[in-house]
Design an enzyme around this catalytic site. Sequence first.
Site, PDB file in Angstrom:
ATOM      1  CB  SER A  75       1.952   0.730   4.505  1.00 19.92           C
ATOM      2  OG  SER A  75       2.911   0.161   3.066  1.00 19.92           O
ATOM      3  CE1 TYR A 108      -0.779  -3.316   6.301  1.00 23.03           C
ATOM      4  CE2 TYR A 108      -0.047  -2.248   4.029  1.00 23.03           C
ATOM      5  CZ  TYR A 108       0.512  -2.763   5.763  1.00 23.03           C
ATOM      6  OH  TYR A 108       1.295  -1.537   5.871  1.00 23.03           O
TER       7      TYR A 108
END
Length: 336
Positions: A136, A149
């Site tokens: 990501s 995360y």
Amino acid sequence: MVVVVTGASAGVGRATARMLGERGARVGLLARGEAGLDAAADEIRSAGGEALAIPTDVADPTAVEEAATRVEQHFGPIDAWINVAFTSVFAPFHEIEPQEYRRVTDVCYLGFVHGTMAALTRMRPRGHGVIVQVGSALGERAIPLQSAYCGAKHAINGFTESLRTELLHERSKVHVTVVQMPALNTPQFSWVLSRLPHHPQPVPPIYQPEVAARAVLFALDHPRRKQYWVGASTVATILGQRVAPALLDRYLARSGYKSQQTDQPVGSGRPANLWRPVDGAAGGDHGAHGIFDDQAHGHSAQMWLSRHRRLLTGTATAAGAVAAAAVAGSARLPQH
């Protein structure tokens, strides 16, 4: 080709598995949600591939190893392993419990480690294989409300860089690459554990999971590059972090809370998949897409340019040669 996909029951993993089926691949599907796994397997078979659904919690290394063994017993040697599995908590850091932090880390980081271990145990002796880590932009530039995360995605980058140098040292023909993703319209925003007052959302611009899946398959076919960046927003985020991180800190402190929430209030009783899948009577199969279809882009011009950069470079070079020849030719013509 035999491919294992973790997190295959929904979102990016689901879209990637379906596209592998369209290629006629034999796909091992790993996730916790059985309804999603069964639906993914049906999609693969309908597309022309073969599928083996194995309910697996990637936080359990023994379960991942056993799943890899089952895939090879059923299909033969694993050629590629794609790590996608995900869970998270949307909340300020001080509102996240230690066990919740550990759970996110166990799935989003150690789940990738466990998958990579299972894959390399088989690939290294054979001198063949590809591992794709679905990362990501938040693994390069963190944002508020997603500290667990973001920490896991940063860890994946460090772990993968270290592993890549070891494989290079061995002159191994096993390749590992990372695909850094933008905001995606996946079901996670409807089932993530959230302590926000409003419904979570991906930070716009938002892309459909098929954009991510196409990038994953391109990385699978061309694994020599260290990283692939998907979406103009990912490029801007990563480059912005390299150039002006302090400026991004201040910008995200002002905008990061609002941009990750819709205007829709949510209650405290909504389902969350941190500890168990949102499956069966609680929701069944969720598919690849989330609830933001009307805002999501089905294509990424940036990724198209990245995938076709050799063609574009060749075209530009040829065009330059033609232009240079034309200029040279005109210089030899009589001037009027």
